[in-house]
Design an enzyme around this catalytic site. Structure first.
Site, PDB file in Angstrom:
ATOM      1  N   ASP A  68       0.819  -1.218   0.000  1.00 29.66           N
ATOM      2  CA  ASP A  68       0.000   0.000   0.000  1.00 29.66           C
ATOM      3  C   ASP A  68       0.846   1.258   0.000  1.00 29.66           C
ATOM      4  O   ASP A  68       2.068   1.208   0.160  1.00 29.66           O
ATOM      5  CB  ASP A  68      -0.975  -0.009   1.195  1.00 29.66           C
ATOM      6  CG  ASP A  68      -0.342  -0.611   2.454  1.00 29.66           C
ATOM      7  OD1 ASP A  68       0.891  -0.557   2.584  1.00 29.66           O
ATOM      8  OD2 ASP A  68      -1.086  -1.136   3.297  1.00 29.66           O
ATOM      9  N   HIS A 139      -7.563  -4.700   9.641  1.00 29.24           N
ATOM     10  CA  HIS A 139      -7.189  -4.549   8.227  1.00 29.24           C
ATOM     11  C   HIS A 139      -5.947  -5.349   7.862  1.00 29.24           C
ATOM     12  O   HIS A 139      -5.031  -5.500   8.659  1.00 29.24           O
ATOM     13  CB  HIS A 139      -7.040  -3.072   7.829  1.00 29.24           C
ATOM     14  CG  HIS A 139      -5.903  -2.337   8.469  1.00 29.24           C
ATOM     15  ND1 HIS A 139      -6.028  -1.061   8.973  1.00 29.24           N
ATOM     16  CD2 HIS A 139      -4.598  -2.664   8.666  1.00 29.24           C
ATOM     17  CE1 HIS A 139      -4.861  -0.652   9.440  1.00 29.24           C
ATOM     18  NE2 HIS A 139      -3.985  -1.608   9.282  1.00 29.24           N
ATOM     19  N   GLU A 144      -9.809  -1.798   5.117  1.00 26.52           N
ATOM     20  CA  GLU A 144     -10.525  -1.570   6.369  1.00 26.52           C
ATOM     21  C   GLU A 144     -11.823  -2.400   6.379  1.00 26.52           C
ATOM     22  O   GLU A 144     -12.234  -2.937   5.339  1.00 26.52           O
ATOM     23  CB  GLU A 144     -10.837  -0.074   6.514  1.00 26.52           C
ATOM     24  CG  GLU A 144      -9.591   0.820   6.579  1.00 26.52           C
ATOM     25  CD  GLU A 144      -8.856   0.764   7.921  1.00 26.52           C
ATOM     26  OE1 GLU A 144      -8.955  -0.250   8.638  1.00 26.52           O
ATOM     27  OE2 GLU A 144      -8.152   1.751   8.250  1.00 26.52           O
TER      28      GLU A 144
HETATM   29  C1  F6R Z   1       1.376  -1.898   6.089  1.00 17.65           C
HETATM   30  C2  F6R Z   1       0.018  -2.398   6.121  1.00 17.65           C
HETATM   31  C3  F6R Z   1      -0.776  -2.469   7.373  1.00 17.65           C
HETATM   32  C4  F6R Z   1       0.041  -2.746   8.625  1.00 17.65           C
HETATM   33  C5  F6R Z   1      -0.857  -2.638   9.854  1.00 17.65           C
HETATM   34  C6  F6R Z   1      -0.105  -2.885  11.125  1.00 17.65           C
HETATM   35  O1  F6R Z   1       1.896  -1.985   4.754  1.00 17.65           O
HETATM   36  O2  F6R Z   1      -0.465  -2.721   5.100  1.00 17.65           O
HETATM   37  O3  F6R Z   1      -1.746  -3.476   7.228  1.00 17.65           O
HETATM   38  O4  F6R Z   1       0.606  -4.006   8.544  1.00 17.65           O
HETATM   39  O5  F6R Z   1      -1.432  -1.365   9.892  1.00 17.65           O
HETATM   40  O6  F6R Z   1       0.811  -1.849  11.326  1.00 17.65           O
HETATM   41  P1  F6R Z   1       1.937  -1.961  12.438  1.00 17.65           P
HETATM   42  O7  F6R Z   1       2.816  -3.070  12.005  1.00 17.65           O
HETATM   43  O8  F6R Z   1       2.660  -0.640  12.376  1.00 17.65           O
HETATM   44  O9  F6R Z   1       1.239  -2.219  13.709  1.00 17.65           O
END
Ligand code: F6R
EC number: 3.5.99.6
Length: 261
Positions: A68, A139, A144
């Protein structure tokens, strides 16, 4: 069913997954990796960098696709996922920059960006191993709650919860973009192996819903239940709401040595 592996901490998770990625690249030097950003996958990238430093491996042909990107951040913004992937993955691992793709969050090109990205993934032959984190909203990528399990790369609106969670990377929550472009759950499900990592009790509910909850668009993580090859790696805290934890531990302890993850 997903294989659930409970490890001691984030570093142990990073080592386990990095070993699997290394084995994949040894078997297939032009492997296609699905890359995640955020805090969770950093121990994987750090462990891979150590592994390549200790035992050099030709990674010049490895290809990668990020999940993303934020929409509308200026080019070169330090928190754009293009910058993050360059800083945390491409440079430390010595990957070939031109082989690593991130969806374009440039507002001018958005109408075509999703389809372009899908075509690029197909042209590469699909993703061999997709690294995933999970948000507290459940997500995967930035899909979402409510995202279709068949969705492809497109623009999504981040929830206020996700914007608040990611405010730590920006000067304030208001600076976190409202929109993103993300691989869809359908895109993610096409990858041949999904490896979902989660650490900390803040992820426990999302992990339980993803692994054991009903399959529902309200819990995007539950899309993993529709995939034939999923590995979920969690620390004790992230595993704490799983009902079948004893069985997962038993299965891991009795895993045939030849199997790999
Ligand atoms: C990142 C992504 C998100 C993260 C998720 C968890 O490329 O696609 O799905 O993996 O928001 O984020 P962290 O690891 O920062 O808790």
């Amino acid at each position: 069913m997903a294989e659930v592996i409970v490890v001691e901490n984030a570093d142990a998770a990073g080592e386990l997954i990095a070993a699997s990625i290394r084995a994949l690249i040894e078997a297939r030097p032009d492997a296609v990796l699905g890359l995640a950003t955020g805090s969770t996958p950093l121990p994987i990238y750090r462990s891979l960098a150590r592994s390549f430093a200790d035992r050099p491996l030709d990674v010049s042909q490895v290809r990668g696709f990020s999940l993303d990107e934020y929409v509308g951040l200026p080019a070169g913004h330090p928190e754009s996922y293009r910058s993050v992937i360059t800083r945390d993955v491409v440079t430390p691992l010595g990957l070939t920059p031109g082989n690593i793709h991130v969806p374009s969050g440039d507002p001018a090109g958005l109408p075509a960006a999703g389809a372009d990205y899908e075509r690029a993934i197909v042209r590469a032959g699909g993703v061999d191993l997709q690294i995933l984190g999970i948000g507290r909203t459940g997500h995967l990528g930035f899909n979402e709650p409510g995202s279709s399990f068949e969705s492809l790369t497109r623009v999504k609106t981040l929830t206020p919860q996700t914007r608040a969670d990611n405010a730590r990377f920006f000067a304030s929550a208001d600076d976190v973009p409202v929109h993103c472009i993300t691989q869809g759950l359908g895109t993610i499900r096409r990858a041949r192996h999904l490896v979902l990592l989660a650490v900390g009790e803040g992820k426990a509910a999302a992990i339980a819903a993803a692994v054991e909850g009903p399959v529902t668009a309200s819990q995007p993580g539950s899309a993993i239940q529709l995939h034939p090859h999923v590995t979920v790696v969690v620390d004790e805290a992230a595993a704490s709401m799983l009902a079948n934890l004893d069985y997962y531990r038993y299965a891991w302890a009795n895993k045939p040595a030849w199997q790999g993850i």
